[in-house]
Design a protein around this motif. Sequence first.
Motif, PDB file in Angstrom:
ATOM      1  N   HIS A  31       0.451  -1.271  -0.136  1.00 24.63           N
ATOM      2  CA  HIS A  31       0.053   0.147  -0.116  1.00 24.63           C
ATOM      3  C   HIS A  31       1.409   1.297  -0.024  1.00 24.63           C
ATOM      4  O   HIS A  31       0.204   2.644   0.475  1.00 24.63           O
ATOM      5  CB  HIS A  31      -0.940  -0.411   1.064  1.00 24.63           C
ATOM      6  N   LEU A  32       2.616   1.351  -0.265  1.00 24.93           N
ATOM      7  CA  LEU A  32       3.077   2.329  -0.410  1.00 24.93           C
ATOM      8  C   LEU A  32       2.804   2.822  -1.295  1.00 24.93           C
ATOM      9  O   LEU A  32       2.480   4.903  -0.524  1.00 24.93           O
ATOM     10  CB  LEU A  32       3.934   1.702  -0.366  1.00 24.93           C
ATOM     11  N   PHE A  33       2.344   3.500  -1.803  1.00 22.65           N
ATOM     12  CA  PHE A  33       2.350   4.443  -3.040  1.00 22.65           C
ATOM     13  C   PHE A  33       0.445   4.864  -2.796  1.00 22.65           C
ATOM     14  O   PHE A  33       0.707   6.221  -3.003  1.00 22.65           O
ATOM     15  CB  PHE A  33       1.483   3.443  -4.889  1.00 22.65           C
ATOM     16  N   ILE A  39      -5.012  12.950  -2.967  1.00 26.02           N
ATOM     17  CA  ILE A  39      -5.932  12.689  -3.492  1.00 26.02           C
ATOM     18  C   ILE A  39      -6.207  14.239  -4.091  1.00 26.02           C
ATOM     19  O   ILE A  39      -5.426  15.381  -4.095  1.00 26.02           O
ATOM     20  CB  ILE A  39      -7.175  12.945  -2.144  1.00 26.02           C
ATOM     21  N   PRO A  40      -7.261  14.326  -4.614  1.00 26.50           N
ATOM     22  CA  PRO A  40      -7.409  16.006  -5.446  1.00 26.50           C
ATOM     23  C   PRO A  40      -7.039  17.575  -4.942  1.00 26.50           C
ATOM     24  O   PRO A  40      -6.606  17.927  -5.015  1.00 26.50           O
ATOM     25  CB  PRO A  40      -8.894  15.723  -6.220  1.00 26.50           C
ATOM     26  N   VAL A  41      -7.327  17.200  -3.434  1.00 26.15           N
ATOM     27  CA  VAL A  41      -7.562  18.422  -2.631  1.00 26.15           C
ATOM     28  C   VAL A  41      -6.339  18.357  -1.719  1.00 26.15           C
ATOM     29  O   VAL A  41      -5.973  19.685  -1.673  1.00 26.15           O
ATOM     30  CB  VAL A  41      -8.933  17.944  -1.415  1.00 26.15           C
ATOM     31  N   LEU A  42      -5.553  17.399  -1.482  1.00 29.50           N
ATOM     32  CA  LEU A  42      -4.603  17.643  -0.347  1.00 29.50           C
ATOM     33  C   LEU A  42      -3.433  17.660  -2.269  1.00 29.50           C
ATOM     34  O   LEU A  42      -2.551  19.154  -1.796  1.00 29.50           O
ATOM     35  CB  LEU A  42      -3.717  15.945  -0.361  1.00 29.50           C
ATOM     36  N   ALA A  43      -3.350  17.328  -2.890  1.00 30.15           N
ATOM     37  CA  ALA A  43      -2.811  18.324  -4.452  1.00 30.15           C
ATOM     38  C   ALA A  43      -3.461  19.198  -4.331  1.00 30.15           C
ATOM     39  O   ALA A  43      -1.933  19.657  -5.001  1.00 30.15           O
ATOM     40  CB  ALA A  43      -2.878  17.488  -5.310  1.00 30.15           C
ATOM     41  N   TRP A  44      -4.307  20.312  -4.489  1.00 28.79           N
ATOM     42  CA  TRP A  44      -4.106  21.394  -4.778  1.00 28.79           C
ATOM     43  C   TRP A  44      -4.109  22.058  -3.790  1.00 28.79           C
ATOM     44  O   TRP A  44      -3.450  23.078  -4.130  1.00 28.79           O
ATOM     45  CB  TRP A  44      -6.041  21.037  -4.954  1.00 28.79           C
ATOM     46  N   VAL A  45      -3.780  21.869  -2.542  1.00 30.47           N
ATOM     47  CA  VAL A  45      -3.376  22.813  -1.361  1.00 30.47           C
ATOM     48  C   VAL A  45      -1.824  22.381  -1.336  1.00 30.47           C
ATOM     49  O   VAL A  45      -0.965  23.753  -1.686  1.00 30.47           O
ATOM     50  CB  VAL A  45      -3.164  21.541  -0.177  1.00 30.47           C
ATOM     51  N   PRO A  99       1.098  10.722 -18.704  1.00 34.68           N
ATOM     52  CA  PRO A  99       0.810  10.711 -16.933  1.00 34.68           C
ATOM     53  C   PRO A  99       1.512  10.478 -15.934  1.00 34.68           C
ATOM     54  O   PRO A  99       0.883  10.294 -15.191  1.00 34.68           O
ATOM     55  CB  PRO A  99      -0.213   9.527 -17.217  1.00 34.68           C
ATOM     56  N   HIS A 100       3.012  10.270 -16.182  1.00 32.61           N
ATOM     57  CA  HIS A 100       4.383  10.194 -15.148  1.00 32.61           C
ATOM     58  C   HIS A 100       4.527  11.847 -15.193  1.00 32.61           C
ATOM     59  O   HIS A 100       5.787  11.551 -14.676  1.00 32.61           O
ATOM     60  CB  HIS A 100       5.138   9.369 -15.831  1.00 32.61           C
ATOM     61  N   GLY A 101       3.959  12.525 -15.534  1.00 30.37           N
ATOM     62  CA  GLY A 101       3.980  13.854 -14.837  1.00 30.37           C
ATOM     63  C   GLY A 101       5.565  13.957 -15.912  1.00 30.37           C
ATOM     64  O   GLY A 101       5.887  13.378 -16.802  1.00 30.37           O
ATOM     65  N   MET A 258       0.524  11.938  -7.207  1.00 28.49           N
ATOM     66  CA  MET A 258      -0.905  11.729  -7.866  1.00 28.49           C
ATOM     67  C   MET A 258      -1.586  10.447  -6.582  1.00 28.49           C
ATOM     68  O   MET A 258      -0.772   9.598  -7.689  1.00 28.49           O
ATOM     69  CB  MET A 258      -1.729  11.932  -8.806  1.00 28.49           C
ATOM     70  N   ARG A 259      -2.951  10.015  -6.016  1.00 30.23           N
ATOM     71  CA  ARG A 259      -3.330   8.645  -6.303  1.00 30.23           C
ATOM     72  C   ARG A 259      -3.840   8.606  -7.514  1.00 30.23           C
ATOM     73  O   ARG A 259      -4.560   8.884  -8.596  1.00 30.23           O
ATOM     74  CB  ARG A 259      -3.987   9.321  -5.017  1.00 30.23           C
ATOM     75  N   GLU A 260      -3.867   7.282  -8.261  1.00 34.43           N
ATOM     76  CA  GLU A 260      -4.335   6.549  -8.991  1.00 34.43           C
ATOM     77  C   GLU A 260      -5.973   6.382  -8.795  1.00 34.43           C
ATOM     78  O   GLU A 260      -6.752   6.256  -8.199  1.00 34.43           O
ATOM     79  CB  GLU A 260      -4.077   5.081  -8.931  1.00 34.43           C
ATOM     80  N   PRO A 261      -6.995   6.708  -9.902  1.00 32.51           N
ATOM     81  CA  PRO A 261      -5.914   6.612 -11.155  1.00 32.51           C
ATOM     82  C   PRO A 261      -5.794   8.451 -11.764  1.00 32.51           C
ATOM     83  O   PRO A 261      -6.438   9.619 -11.004  1.00 32.51           O
ATOM     84  CB  PRO A 261      -7.420   6.912 -12.144  1.00 32.51           C
TER      85      PRO A 261
END
Length: 661
Positions: A31-33, A39-45, A99-101, A258-261
């Motif tokens: 469950h490391l990744f 999640i989107p909200v934390l990524a927004w932060v 998709p890998h940035g 980012m979290r999948e997907p």
Amino acid sequence: MEQAAQAANGTLFTRMVRAIFGAPKVLKDPHLFHKMSLIPVLAWVGLGADGLSSSSYGPEEAYRALGSHTYLAVLLGLATALTVFIISYAYSRIIEHFPHGGGGYIVATHMLGEKAGVVSGSALLVDYVLTITISIAACSDALFSYVPAQYQHAKLAFSCVLALLLIVMNIRGIKESVTVMAPIFLVFVLTHLVLLLDGVFTHAGRIAPLTHEFHAGLSHDLSSIGLFGILMLFLRAYSLGGGTYTGIEAVSNGLQIMREPRVQTGKRTMVYMASSLAFTAGLLFLCYSLMGVAPVEGKTLNAVLADSLFAHWPMGSGLAFVTIFSEGALLILAAQAGFVDGPRVMSNMAVDSWFPHRFAALSVRLTMRNGIVLMGSAAIALLLYTKGSVSALVVMYSINVFLTFSLSQLGMSRFYLKRRREDPQWVRHLSVHLVGLILCATILVVTTVEKFMEGGWLTLLITSLVIGVCYLIKGHYQKVRQGMSQLDEALLDFPTSGPVNREEPGRNEPTAIQLVSAYSGFGIHTLLSIVTAFPKTYRNVIFVSVAVIDSGSFKGAEELEALEGSVTAGLKKYVDLAQRLGFAADCRMAVGTDVVESVVEECQRLGQEFPRSTVFTGQLTFRLEKYYHRMLHNETAFAIQRRLQWDGLTTVILPIRIGIN
């Protein structure tokens, strides 16, 4: 007693390090990744703060550029909001295709070639250093606005301490640093939502007079400076507000966290960031116009706006203070974006050999420690050089990001032109990127011309120097690669004769433990050196390799499995060659982020399993040792030798010569 004291000190030191930076991550954790991703909200932060914080100074810069022609502010706000959505949508398309940035560096490299890629990557690195620097300096200015005059001399030291704290937080891990800062982001969003809605709804009666002022101002300027003059004035103000758009690329750069997907998470984060930035910047222009805000010495326009709107509220002065204070605090989150994405750009360039390869390595906390430290150190150096002056830093800020924006949009435009036969919607996609290219190139040219003598020249000089250093590093690695390829050509098909030894290695037989990486001429040369330098000495050969988790492979469970499979396949080839040479052979593999630690642990286990063993490893040697060789080529072999010899394991380093200087 002395050994016990040393052990205790080592344990204490280890505990202190782990308390500051955190305990190592467990690479085998399934469950490391999921645990490390956002999640989107934390990524927004974590990633959206860079863009949203630019509303603290971007709209003000554009509004001030209008001078007495403030009737254009509402149109400027609409143009700014529209531009935010256009650039954000264009980068959402980039997220789908990459998709890998990697953002602008990856886009420019794949679509326009490696030369455009190194320009884009170097511009991004300088921009992220400036993001960190100006954000910390602006935050310090905001906080020290409420500090007595006799303590103002401590502002620069305070800025440097902030930079050091951010370095430590990011080495601990992206998610932890984002979680700590989330409350700051929430306070900014809530206070500014109240500020903007209060400004619009309580002054709605000013909309009709504002419309009249627009017509009057437009009529006056048409008769005095003409339509062309109005357009040039508007274009200048629009371009000088380009700082509003900095940070939009952060999401496409940081897709790895980012979290999948991942693609859907990235696109949703982009929507959050674009909507919040367009809303904030657009309504700020409207509030400036409705309130008739005018500059006040020693205050930002947002501070003037907050003081005016909250003056009649209960505890209004306190609310105005919290609102503006949250802007300063959010600028720290903007600096965070530089620490998130700067090292990722650096690691992508390191994988492509534009930067020293060690910058692609991960720490035990699975963060790019080398890149984080370098970015933070460069920011501290700029803080010291400019003495923390925001006015000296802001003129350097916008140019590089729009250079990257322009190259990205050009690359995507070229991509859809080449796919016009395969993609039935190529015209719609192309039009978005062409519009984005025109907007970004326009802002880049105008900003460069306007700001060149005010510090823009320094940004271009620093970026050019970074590009030059990248080419020097790349040239050296290419020469080394050519020398290594000669070894591969000579040794990969090494012929053998005689019987194949399929026996299991004997525990009490003399054993050579050879450290290898991928199956290559380098490793074969090392094995043959053992055979020729120590003839008939060893009966067993055990090959040890480490599957190194770096930024290029740390992108998901599938990539890690592919890495382990590749390392295992290379080890089997070494075992087969040793058996054909008459040795009893076997192999061992470890997985880790630190080669030295992983190899030492594995060799210690093998030393107990095979008591009569010697460790062998190869090391590149050059005809003339240069000062930069140690930086570009790791000293892993010598570090391993020191550790193993201290543990009582004999370790021999065999020189591998290649024909370059």
